[in-house]
Write a protein that holds these residues in place. Structure first.
Motif, PDB file in Angstrom:
ATOM      1  N   ILE A 213       0.803  -1.227   0.000  1.00  0.00           N
ATOM      2  CA  ILE A 213       0.000   0.000   0.000  1.00  0.00           C
ATOM      3  C   ILE A 213       0.834   1.274   0.000  1.00  0.00           C
ATOM      4  CG2 ILE A 213      -0.204   0.058   2.522  1.00  0.00           C
ATOM      5  CD1 ILE A 213      -3.117   0.984   2.100  1.00  0.00           C
ATOM      6  N   ILE A 214       2.030   1.237   0.575  1.00  0.00           N
ATOM      7  CA  ILE A 214       2.870   2.427   0.594  1.00  0.00           C
ATOM      8  C   ILE A 214       4.127   2.137  -0.224  1.00  0.00           C
ATOM      9  CG2 ILE A 214       4.129   4.081   2.008  1.00  0.00           C
ATOM     10  CD1 ILE A 214       2.214   3.436   4.279  1.00  0.00           C
ATOM     11  N   GLU A 215       4.273   2.858  -1.295  1.00  0.00           N
ATOM     12  CA  GLU A 215       5.353   2.616  -2.246  1.00  0.00           C
ATOM     13  C   GLU A 215       6.492   3.612  -2.053  1.00  0.00           C
ATOM     14  OE1 GLU A 215       5.977   2.487  -7.130  1.00  0.00           O
ATOM     15  OE2 GLU A 215       4.152   3.346  -6.250  1.00  0.00           O
ATOM     16  N   SER A 216       7.725   3.120  -2.097  1.00  0.00           N
ATOM     17  CA  SER A 216       8.891   4.000  -2.067  1.00  0.00           C
ATOM     18  C   SER A 216       9.180   4.488  -3.478  1.00  0.00           C
ATOM     19  CB  SER A 216      10.116   3.250  -1.538  1.00  0.00           C
ATOM     20  OG  SER A 216       9.923   2.827  -0.208  1.00  0.00           O
ATOM     21  N   VAL A 217       9.380   5.794  -3.598  1.00  0.00           N
ATOM     22  CA  VAL A 217       9.754   6.374  -4.882  1.00  0.00           C
ATOM     23  C   VAL A 217      11.218   6.772  -4.761  1.00  0.00           C
ATOM     24  CG1 VAL A 217       9.294   8.190  -6.566  1.00  0.00           C
ATOM     25  CG2 VAL A 217       7.411   7.198  -5.254  1.00  0.00           C
ATOM     26  N   ARG A 218      12.065   6.058  -5.438  1.00  0.00           N
ATOM     27  CA  ARG A 218      13.511   6.217  -5.278  1.00  0.00           C
ATOM     28  C   ARG A 218      13.952   7.673  -5.441  1.00  0.00           C
ATOM     29  NH1 ARG A 218      17.776   2.660  -5.575  1.00  0.00           N
ATOM     30  NH2 ARG A 218      16.359   0.980  -6.246  1.00  0.00           N
ATOM     31  N   GLY A 219      14.676   8.163  -4.442  1.00  0.00           N
ATOM     32  CA  GLY A 219      15.219   9.510  -4.493  1.00  0.00           C
ATOM     33  C   GLY A 219      14.219  10.615  -4.204  1.00  0.00           C
ATOM     34  N   VAL A 220      12.957  10.240  -3.938  1.00  0.00           N
ATOM     35  CA  VAL A 220      11.929  11.267  -3.696  1.00  0.00           C
ATOM     36  C   VAL A 220      11.262  11.076  -2.340  1.00  0.00           C
ATOM     37  CG1 VAL A 220       9.844  12.381  -4.576  1.00  0.00           C
ATOM     38  CG2 VAL A 220      11.501  11.396  -6.180  1.00  0.00           C
ATOM     39  N   GLY A 221      10.515   9.983  -2.169  1.00  0.00           N
ATOM     40  CA  GLY A 221       9.794   9.774  -0.919  1.00  0.00           C
ATOM     41  C   GLY A 221       8.834   8.611  -1.016  1.00  0.00           C
ATOM     42  N   TYR A 222       7.577   8.852  -0.637  1.00  0.00           N
ATOM     43  CA  TYR A 222       6.589   7.780  -0.578  1.00  0.00           C
ATOM     44  C   TYR A 222       5.263   8.225  -1.196  1.00  0.00           C
ATOM     45  CZ  TYR A 222       9.794   5.942   2.984  1.00  0.00           C
ATOM     46  OH  TYR A 222      10.898   5.491   3.662  1.00  0.00           O
ATOM     47  N   ARG A 223       4.500   7.211  -1.646  1.00  0.00           N
ATOM     48  CA  ARG A 223       3.149   7.487  -2.111  1.00  0.00           C
ATOM     49  C   ARG A 223       2.292   6.242  -1.877  1.00  0.00           C
ATOM     50  NH1 ARG A 223       4.198   7.593  -8.645  1.00  0.00           N
ATOM     51  NH2 ARG A 223       4.677   5.370  -8.902  1.00  0.00           N
ATOM     52  N   LEU A 224       0.977   6.452  -1.924  1.00  0.00           N
ATOM     53  CA  LEU A 224       0.039   5.362  -1.755  1.00  0.00           C
ATOM     54  C   LEU A 224      -0.150   4.640  -3.083  1.00  0.00           C
ATOM     55  CD1 LEU A 224      -1.885   4.312   0.527  1.00  0.00           C
ATOM     56  CD2 LEU A 224      -3.680   5.649  -0.567  1.00  0.00           C
ATOM     57  N   GLU A 225      -0.239   3.334  -3.030  1.00  0.00           N
ATOM     58  CA  GLU A 225      -0.530   2.586  -4.247  1.00  0.00           C
ATOM     59  C   GLU A 225      -1.624   1.570  -3.958  1.00  0.00           C
ATOM     60  OE1 GLU A 225       2.529   0.025  -5.675  1.00  0.00           O
ATOM     61  OE2 GLU A 225       3.127  -0.630  -3.679  1.00  0.00           O
ATOM     62  N   GLY A 226      -2.259   1.090  -5.006  1.00  0.00           N
ATOM     63  CA  GLY A 226      -3.313   0.104  -4.829  1.00  0.00           C
ATOM     64  C   GLY A 226      -4.601   0.547  -5.485  1.00  0.00           C
ATOM     65  N   SER A 227      -5.731   0.066  -4.970  1.00  0.00           N
ATOM     66  CA  SER A 227      -7.021   0.372  -5.569  1.00  0.00           C
ATOM     67  C   SER A 227      -7.473   1.780  -5.230  1.00  0.00           C
ATOM     68  CB  SER A 227      -8.072  -0.631  -5.072  1.00  0.00           C
ATOM     69  OG  SER A 227      -8.182  -0.565  -3.660  1.00  0.00           O
ATOM     70  N   PRO A 228      -8.366   2.380  -6.035  1.00  0.00           N
ATOM     71  CA  PRO A 228      -8.850   3.737  -5.758  1.00  0.00           C
ATOM     72  C   PRO A 228      -9.529   3.822  -4.402  1.00  0.00           C
ATOM     73  CG  PRO A 228      -9.449   3.053  -7.975  1.00  0.00           C
ATOM     74  CD  PRO A 228      -8.924   1.832  -7.274  1.00  0.00           C
ATOM     75  N   SER A 229      -9.378   4.969  -3.749  1.00  0.00           N
ATOM     76  CA  SER A 229     -10.010   5.176  -2.447  1.00  0.00           C
ATOM     77  C   SER A 229     -11.472   5.501  -2.612  1.00  0.00           C
ATOM     78  CB  SER A 229      -9.326   6.321  -1.682  1.00  0.00           C
ATOM     79  OG  SER A 229      -9.429   7.505  -2.394  1.00  0.00           O
ATOM     80  N   LYS A 230     -12.237   5.263  -1.556  1.00  0.00           N
ATOM     81  CA  LYS A 230     -13.668   5.562  -1.544  1.00  0.00           C
ATOM     82  C   LYS A 230     -13.990   6.312  -0.266  1.00  0.00           C
ATOM     83  CE  LYS A 230     -14.339   1.222  -1.633  1.00  0.00           C
ATOM     84  NZ  LYS A 230     -14.979  -0.097  -1.507  1.00  0.00           N
ATOM     85  N   THR A 231     -15.016   7.139  -0.316  1.00  0.00           N
ATOM     86  CA  THR A 231     -15.483   7.850   0.872  1.00  0.00           C
ATOM     87  C   THR A 231     -16.835   7.290   1.272  1.00  0.00           C
ATOM     88  OG1 THR A 231     -14.352   9.873   0.229  1.00  0.00           O
ATOM     89  CG2 THR A 231     -16.119  10.090   1.828  1.00  0.00           C
ATOM     90  N   LYS A 232     -16.995   6.988   2.554  1.00  0.00           N
ATOM     91  CA  LYS A 232     -18.254   6.451   3.046  1.00  0.00           C
ATOM     92  C   LYS A 232     -18.880   7.413   4.028  1.00  0.00           C
ATOM     93  CE  LYS A 232     -16.915   1.598   2.591  1.00  0.00           C
ATOM     94  NZ  LYS A 232     -16.857   0.287   3.297  1.00  0.00           N
ATOM     95  N   ASN A 233     -20.199   7.359   4.138  1.00  0.00           N
ATOM     96  CA  ASN A 233     -20.886   8.169   5.128  1.00  0.00           C
ATOM     97  C   ASN A 233     -20.614   7.629   6.504  1.00  0.00           C
ATOM     98  OD1 ASN A 233     -22.074   9.817   3.196  1.00  0.00           O
ATOM     99  ND2 ASN A 233     -23.788   8.414   2.896  1.00  0.00           N
ATOM    100  N   GLY A 234     -20.418   8.559   7.475  1.00  0.00           N
ATOM    101  CA  GLY A 234     -20.148   8.095   8.818  1.00  0.00           C
ATOM    102  C   GLY A 234     -21.434   7.774   9.544  1.00  0.00           C
TER     103      GLY A 234
END
Length: 234
Positions: A213-234
């Protein structure tokens, strides 16, 4: 009033820290043993814990681990204090869930600045919307700092949760370590980006039930990877 639990067995240091914190308007409770600290937390919940590493019987690392392993205290901010400045000790403290690590001797101004940063982060209402966010099988509730994987609760420290929330809110964006230090920790620690790496490593371990889920980007930092996020009602 902000209440701080100081766990320190050196009476002179205990008195010095207490004096300076009370002068700043904080309420300070003190104990000198790790077991006493855990007993205190069964009865009261401070706003922050200053935790010495070298304690009799139960050391600060063990106390930190116990605090993070209890759902009732898992999100309490912890600043570890130690005369041991080896990088391995700092890494161990951060891996066990400490939010910060201050080496002795330290200036009163530095300690107060770090305390204020942690308190400010705790009080700031970053998540006013009553929603949960999902990323595949992972779901988080920002208002309560809760996270689940397929409905099973995942224990995260405050800083781990804030990192995860930032990634999910801004998917596909690459964050460098300096930005994450400023955004999540509230101040820049020059040359101390290892703090970020340790917390990312802990997150990856705790989220191993989800695809990478958390990908290292060489020489830069980190980003999220995987399926698209969704927002749910609380």
């Amino acid at each position: 009033m902000v209440k701080i639990l100081l766990v320190e067995d050196d009476k002179m240091i205990q008195e010095l820290i207490t004096f300076n914190l009370e002068r700043e308007g904080y309420i300070v409770e003190t104990v000198d043993e790790g077991k006493s600290a855990l007993e205190f937390l069964k009865k009261e919940k401070p706003d922050l814990i200053l935790l010495d590493v070298m304690l009799p019987e139960l050391d600060g690392f063990e106390v930190c681990k116990a605090i993070r392993g209890n759902i009732e205290t898992a999100n309490l901010p912890i600043i570890m204090l130690s005369a041991r400045d080896e990088i391995t000790d700092k890494v161990v403290g951060l891996e066990l869930g400490a939010d910060d690590y201050v080496t002795k001797p330290f200036s009163t101004q530095e300690l107060l600045a770090r305390i204020k940063a942690r308190i400010r982060e705790g009080k700031r209402n970053l998540y006013p919307e009553p929603i949960s966010l999902a990323w595949g099988d992972l779901e988080i509730w920002p208002e309560s700092y809760l996270a689940t994987i397929r409905g099973e609760y995942v224990t995260l420290t405050g800083k781990e949760f804030e990192l995860l929330y930032l990634f999910i809110k801004r998917p596909n964006q690459v964050f460098n370590r300096e930005y994450l230090l400023q955004k999540v920790w509230g101040y820049t620690i020059s040359g101390d980006t290892r703090t970020v790496d340790v917390h990312i490593s802990n997150l990856r371990s705790k989220l191993k039930g989800v695809a990478p889920i958390i990908e290292s980007v060489r020489g830069v930092g980190y980003r999220l990877e995987g399926s698209p996020s969704k927002t749910k009602n609380g």
